[in-house]
Scaffold this motif. Structure first.
Motif, short mmCIF file in Angstrom:
data_model
loop_
_atom_site.label_atom_id
_atom_site.label_comp_id
_atom_site.label_asym_id
_atom_site.label_seq_id
_atom_site.Cartn_x
_atom_site.Cartn_y
_atom_site.Cartn_z
N GLY A 10 14.26 -12.57 7.93
CA GLY A 10 13.06 -13.32 8.28
C GLY A 10 13.33 -14.74 8.71
N ASP A 11 14.55 -15.23 8.52
CA ASP A 11 14.89 -16.59 8.93
C ASP A 11 15.03 -16.66 10.44
OD1 ASP A 11 14.90 -17.45 6.33
OD2 ASP A 11 17.07 -17.25 6.08
N VAL A 12 14.72 -17.83 10.97
CA VAL A 12 14.87 -18.09 12.39
C VAL A 12 15.67 -19.38 12.53
CG1 VAL A 12 13.66 -18.51 14.56
CG2 VAL A 12 12.66 -17.00 12.85
N THR A 55 8.47 -1.97 4.20
CA THR A 55 9.67 -2.40 3.49
C THR A 55 9.80 -3.91 3.64
OG1 THR A 55 10.74 -0.29 4.00
CG2 THR A 55 12.17 -2.09 3.29
N PRO A 56 9.46 -4.66 2.57
CA PRO A 56 9.55 -6.12 2.64
C PRO A 56 10.98 -6.58 2.89
CG PRO A 56 8.27 -5.42 0.73
CD PRO A 56 8.94 -4.20 1.28
N SER A 57 11.13 -7.67 3.64
CA SER A 57 12.46 -8.20 3.94
C SER A 57 12.96 -9.14 2.85
CB SER A 57 12.45 -8.92 5.29
OG SER A 57 11.52 -9.98 5.28
N THR A 136 12.45 -5.26 -2.15
CA THR A 136 12.83 -5.06 -0.76
C THR A 136 12.96 -3.57 -0.47
OG1 THR A 136 15.17 -5.33 -1.32
CG2 THR A 136 14.01 -7.30 -0.52
N SER A 137 12.42 -2.76 -1.35
CA SER A 137 12.40 -1.30 -1.16
C SER A 137 11.10 -0.90 -0.46
CB SER A 137 12.47 -0.58 -2.51
OG SER A 137 13.69 -0.88 -3.16
N ALA A 138 11.14 0.25 0.18
CA ALA A 138 9.93 0.77 0.82
C ALA A 138 8.81 0.87 -0.21
CB ALA A 138 10.21 2.14 1.43
N THR A 139 7.65 0.35 0.14
CA THR A 139 6.52 0.27 -0.78
C THR A 139 5.31 0.94 -0.13
OG1 THR A 139 7.39 -1.81 -1.64
CG2 THR A 139 5.09 -1.31 -2.14
N THR A 140 4.71 1.89 -0.85
CA THR A 140 3.58 2.63 -0.31
C THR A 140 2.29 2.18 -0.97
OG1 THR A 140 4.97 4.55 0.15
CG2 THR A 140 2.60 4.95 -0.01
N TYR A 141 1.28 1.98 -0.14
CA TYR A 141 -0.08 1.65 -0.60
C TYR A 141 -1.00 2.79 -0.20
CZ TYR A 141 1.71 -3.07 -1.26
OH TYR A 141 2.45 -4.16 -1.68
N LYS A 142 -1.96 3.12 -1.08
CA LYS A 142 -2.88 4.21 -0.79
C LYS A 142 -4.22 3.96 -1.47
CE LYS A 142 -1.50 7.16 -4.70
NZ LYS A 142 -0.96 8.49 -5.07
N THR A 143 -5.22 4.74 -1.06
CA THR A 143 -6.54 4.66 -1.68
C THR A 143 -6.85 5.96 -2.41
OG1 THR A 143 -7.59 5.39 0.38
CG2 THR A 143 -7.48 3.01 -0.02
N LEU A 175 -0.88 -3.18 6.74
CA LEU A 175 0.00 -3.89 5.81
C LEU A 175 0.72 -4.99 6.58
CD1 LEU A 175 1.57 -0.70 4.19
CD2 LEU A 175 -0.42 -1.98 3.39
N MET A 176 0.61 -6.21 6.09
CA MET A 176 1.26 -7.35 6.74
C MET A 176 2.17 -8.06 5.75
SD MET A 176 -2.13 -8.78 8.69
CE MET A 176 -1.27 -9.96 9.70
N GLU A 177 3.45 -8.19 6.08
CA GLU A 177 4.37 -8.95 5.24
C GLU A 177 4.24 -10.43 5.57
OE1 GLU A 177 9.11 -9.50 4.08
OE2 GLU A 177 8.56 -8.14 5.71
N ILE A 178 3.98 -11.22 4.54
CA ILE A 178 3.79 -12.67 4.68
C ILE A 178 4.95 -13.39 4.01
CG2 ILE A 178 2.21 -14.60 4.31
CD1 ILE A 178 0.94 -12.33 5.91
N LYS A 179 5.64 -14.25 4.76
CA LYS A 179 6.77 -14.99 4.20
C LYS A 179 6.27 -16.03 3.21
CE LYS A 179 10.90 -17.58 5.24
NZ LYS A 179 11.85 -18.00 6.24
#
Length: 180
Positions: A10-12, A55-57, A136-143, A175-179
């Motif tokens: 995620g670094d630039v 999968t969060p970075s 940083t592992s795959a993460t599942t969200y559901k309803t 799903l949005m990953e926010i730094k």
């Protein structure tokens, strides 16, 4: 000419990079849709079929979850109510109104008091939740969803108006990953 390098974490870096990768930056977005019809007449929560995985970075990233779930509730009495909840894996992270025991979900629907002898209610369950999965592992969200009461022939339908295939809907989870 600006030379910018985007790194997997995620670094630039590089000339002009000071405007990228700051706290609050959206690092990735995933959206899943559901069009299949699912229904229940029970009061125990079951999966709606809507889920998404990301999968969060970074362990410090937050995940913004946005849900729009189409539903139709019917009941042969003056109350047609049910409820939804949001899970990360098998952990409930957001649950709508219900009794202290977690039963009788009642966040969606209609109650008329001493009104008609049957109620039908169509709508969309919408929620947003900022989660901290710390992984940083795959993460599942559901309803999941359930009826408020089991008597008087209750039914909740997902993506269908009274199980009529000509009136199907589409549900989404973003799903949005926010730094951080």
């Amino acid at each position: 000419v600006m030379a910018i390098t985007f790194h997997p974490n995620g670094d630039v870096t590089g000339t002009g990079a000071s405007n990228f990768g700051q706290t609050g930056t959206v690092l990735q977005t995933v959206q899943a849709t559901q069009t299949s019809e699912v229904s229940t007449s029970g009061t125990s929560f079951i999966d709606t079929g809507l889920s998404g995985s990301i999968t969060p970075s970074s362990n410090s990233s937050k995940i913004l979850v946005i849900v729009t779930q189409r539903f139709f509730i019917e009941r042969s009495t003056d109350q047609a109510r049910g409820g939804f909840r949001l899970l990360r894996g098998s952990t409930v992270i957001l649950q709508g109104p219900n009794t202290a025991s977690g039963s009788e979900p009642g966040g969606e629907g209609f109650s008329s008091g001493n009104g008609p002898s049957a109620i039908q209610f169509a709508g969309a369950y919408s929620c947003s939740f900022l989660d901290s999965p710390s992984t940083t592992s795959a993460t599942t969200y559901k309803t999941q969803f359930a009826n408020n009461q089991s008597s008087a022939s209750p039914n909740i339908y997902i993506n269908s108006l009274n199980n009529n295939s000509g009136e199907d809907g589409v549900s989404t989870i973003t799903l949005m990953e926010i730094k951080q």
